[in-house]
Design a protein around this motif. Structure first.
Motif, PDB file in Angstrom:
ATOM      1  N   THR A  50      10.449   2.819  -5.530  1.00  0.00           N
ATOM      2  CA  THR A  50      11.363   2.111  -4.636  1.00  0.00           C
ATOM      3  C   THR A  50      11.198   0.605  -4.717  1.00  0.00           C
ATOM      4  O   THR A  50      12.180  -0.147  -4.757  1.00  0.00           O
ATOM      5  CB  THR A  50      11.150   2.584  -3.188  1.00  0.00           C
ATOM      6  N   TYR A  53      12.535  -0.871  -7.969  1.00  0.00           N
ATOM      7  CA  TYR A  53      13.996  -0.915  -7.953  1.00  0.00           C
ATOM      8  C   TYR A  53      14.489  -2.076  -7.095  1.00  0.00           C
ATOM      9  O   TYR A  53      15.504  -2.707  -7.410  1.00  0.00           O
ATOM     10  CB  TYR A  53      14.601   0.399  -7.451  1.00  0.00           C
ATOM     11  N   GLN A  56      14.709  -5.071  -9.191  1.00  0.00           N
ATOM     12  CA  GLN A  56      15.785  -4.890 -10.155  1.00  0.00           C
ATOM     13  C   GLN A  56      17.156  -5.096  -9.520  1.00  0.00           C
ATOM     14  O   GLN A  56      18.046  -5.725 -10.112  1.00  0.00           O
ATOM     15  CB  GLN A  56      15.677  -3.481 -10.740  1.00  0.00           C
ATOM     16  N   TYR A 136       9.982   0.152 -16.682  1.00  0.00           N
ATOM     17  CA  TYR A 136       9.866  -1.233 -16.222  1.00  0.00           C
ATOM     18  C   TYR A 136       9.111  -2.127 -17.204  1.00  0.00           C
ATOM     19  O   TYR A 136       9.414  -3.321 -17.302  1.00  0.00           O
ATOM     20  CB  TYR A 136       9.260  -1.278 -14.825  1.00  0.00           C
ATOM     21  N   THR A 250      19.446   8.180 -10.259  1.00  0.00           N
ATOM     22  CA  THR A 250      19.387   7.229  -9.151  1.00  0.00           C
ATOM     23  C   THR A 250      18.103   7.375  -8.343  1.00  0.00           C
ATOM     24  O   THR A 250      17.449   8.421  -8.371  1.00  0.00           O
ATOM     25  CB  THR A 250      20.579   7.430  -8.196  1.00  0.00           C
ATOM     26  N   GLY A 378      20.345   3.840  -5.584  1.00  0.00           N
ATOM     27  CA  GLY A 378      20.252   2.803  -6.596  1.00  0.00           C
ATOM     28  C   GLY A 378      20.239   3.407  -7.988  1.00  0.00           C
ATOM     29  O   GLY A 378      19.576   4.415  -8.225  1.00  0.00           O
ATOM     30  N   LEU A 380      19.313   3.827 -11.816  1.00  0.00           N
ATOM     31  CA  LEU A 380      18.329   3.518 -12.845  1.00  0.00           C
ATOM     32  C   LEU A 380      18.978   3.566 -14.228  1.00  0.00           C
ATOM     33  O   LEU A 380      18.865   2.627 -15.010  1.00  0.00           O
ATOM     34  CB  LEU A 380      17.161   4.504 -12.769  1.00  0.00           C
ATOM     35  N   ASN A 464      23.691  -2.340 -13.470  1.00  0.00           N
ATOM     36  CA  ASN A 464      22.497  -2.678 -14.260  1.00  0.00           C
ATOM     37  C   ASN A 464      22.848  -3.768 -15.268  1.00  0.00           C
ATOM     38  O   ASN A 464      22.774  -3.545 -16.490  1.00  0.00           O
ATOM     39  CB  ASN A 464      21.963  -1.444 -15.002  1.00  0.00           C
TER      40      ASN A 464
END
Length: 530
Positions: A50, A53, A56, A136, A250, A378, A380, A464
């Motif tokens: 979390t 993200y 990001q 990441y 997500t 969110g 990914l 993204n």
């Protein structure tokens, strides 16, 4: 690299995770009351995902959205906004929090990987941590080049880690992905269930995510030659016939509109707070002229060459991605102030809208506005990105992958569905299919790569955008103008190492100047040096 010196690495991981209690978004207990024996992967994993993200969705989304000429500053309300971003004033303090926060939060993944597990209870947790660490660290490597890896995350044992080559970080990350896939397939250990805020313990979906991430890594290396080119080709062969994502991947730890801390972090940074007030970025960020031309079909007949492929093609996503003004997206030319070309006097401008902040939902009240946007998971890796990756793979490596056109069209369809414009996707695909650089049916191989990157850019706007920035650095597509006030003749190839590294890891951090960020040299991410 400065990392807190604590006796228990996993306790450090928990302290670094804002989401370490039951609902992952609140802290109800003082960290001083947390015992080391409580800091199991069950507690740490959701916060690790979390919090990464969060970085990001906010700062990385902001700067790469500007770099990709999708976002612009609202000069009608803010005078001369985003001067540092437009120039750009690359320095060791420019968006330095991206590096610092990604490393700080990714320590959680390493702590899970290193957690003592004599009974093999946490095999699945460790597999997830390996995949997310790779995810990441891939962004870190793509954004900065060489970086601490093999000696990073060792806490008190090494607070000044060496810098590993980007090539080695890629190889190690892909090895972690492959190791994780084997662990997922083994079924060994406890099911993470609700502690897995991505797939709720579904190992089959994690395998598909891992394969898709691996493909992203390998396609990033499309230009490399020599030993790394051979390595890429060998690893691509292992993906032939693999399962990839069939839906958006997500993260959702239970986002809600109850408090700002519980909202999707993009929402209260760019759109609306839990108290139904607008954050500064809502007023400051508008659609750029560049993306407005692309979505509107170049209605003003802009003569610049890279806009000709959009002529007459009205994109049905436009009113979902940005608010419409008199029936179309009104954007601002990056760097222009009122009265200048691209920011003509007396105009209203378009802002981030429903499709970006709440997907395919449409609110009918203010409460629904905040609820829908706050609760949104969110992204990914989106389904649209997955399909565009497969389309590119089929174009570049036809002996291993196929169905370029099918995947390309599926990527567009997925994007239209994501933004809530699904009823117009078929007509759009028909309209663009024979336009070189926008559709994939006509033109050269280079035209087809341009079309994939252009469609991917639109699909990832507000979602993204960092992936489009990396793709642009690699391919040069889609082309767009630089800000009018830039002092450079190109976009940066990377960001500069942060001041925290020059202050605490002086002997290891490579020396670099701002100019190095714009020059292809040994400091450029390895996949972009050719």
């Amino acid at each position: 690299m400065k990392i807190l010196k604590l006796k228990y690495p996993l306790l450090l991981a928990a302290l670094l995770s804002l989401g370490s209690c039951n609902n992952y978004l609140d802290i109800n207990d003082s960290p001083n009351n947390i015992g080391a024996e409580q800091m199991t992967p069950v507690v740490v994993l959701p916060g690790a995902i979390t919090n990464n993200y969060r970085v990001q969705a906010r700062r990385l989304n902001f700067i790469t959205g500007v770099f990709m000429n999708s976002y612009a500053g609202n000069s009608y309300s803010y005078g001369t906004p985003l001067v540092d971003e437009y120039t750009p004033n690359i320095s060791d303090s420019f968006y330095n929090d991206i590096w610092d926060d990604f490393y700080r939060n990714s320590a959680n993944f390493q702590a899970i990987i290193d957690f003592k597990d004599d009974k093999a209870e946490y095999v699945q947790y460790k597999a997830i941590a390996k995949v997310m660490k790779a995810y990441y660290m891939g962004i870190i490597t793509d954004l900065y080049g060489d970086a601490p890896y093999s000696e990073a995350f060792k806490f008190q044992d090494n607070t000044t880690p060496k810098y590993d080559k980007g090539e080695d970080i890629y190889k190690a990350s892909i090895a972690d992905i492959e190791n994780a896939i084997a662990a997922f397939n083994s079924g060994q250990g406890l099911n993470p269930s609700s502690a897995d805020v991505v797939f709720q313990g579904d190992a089959t979906k994690w395998v598909a995510f891992a394969n898709t991430l691996k493909l992203r890594f390998l396609l990033r290396m499309s230009k490399v030659t020599g030993d790394m080119g051979t390595y890429r080709d060998q690893k691509l062969a292992t993906l032939a016939g693999a399962q990839f994502l069939t839906a958006d991947a997500t993260v959702n730890p239970g986002y809600s509109s109850k408090t700002n801390a519980q909202q999707n972090p993009y929402t209260n940074y760019f759109y609306i707070t839990s108290a139904l007030t607008r954050p500064q970025n809502f007023g400051m960020i508008t659609a750029s002229e560049n993306i407005a031309i692309a979505l509107n079909g170049n209605p003003t007949n802009d003569t610049r060459p890279f806009y000709q492929k959009y002529n007459g093609i009205v994109d049905g996503r436009r009113g979902r991605m940005f608010s419409l003004v008199s029936g179309r997206v009104e954007g601002v030319r990056q760097g222009a102030t009122p009265g200048q070309p691209g920011a003509e006097a007396g105009r209203s401008v378009s802002r981030i809208h429903y499709g970006i902040v709440m997907g395919n939902l449409t609110p009918t009240s203010n409460q629904q506005l905040v609820d829908y946007s706050s609760q949104k998971p969110g992204v990914l890796i989106s389904l649209a990105e997955t399909k565009f990756l497969l389309a590119e793979a089929a174009i570049r490596y036809p002996s291993l992958f196929s169905n370029a056109t099918t995947n390309f069209n599926a990527g567009i369809t997925a994007s239209f569905t994501y933004f809530g414009a699904s009823t117009t996707s078929a007509a759009y695909i028909t309209a663009i299919q024979a336009i070189p650089g926008l559709g994939i049916v006509a033109g050269s191989t280079e035209n087809k790569i341009e079309a994939i990157m252009t469609q991917k850019w639109i699909a990832l706007t507000g979602v993204n955008p960092e992936q489009s920035y990396f793709d642009y650095s690699r391919t040069g597509y889609p082309q767009s103008p630089l800000p009018t006030i830039t002092s450079r003749d190109s976009r940066p190839n990377r960001l500069m190492y942060p001041g925290s590294e020059y202050a605490t890891n002086t002997n290891n951090v490579p020396a670099m100047s701002s100019a190095d960020a714009f020059t292809k040299n040994k400091l450029t991410p390895f996949w972009n040096r050719n």
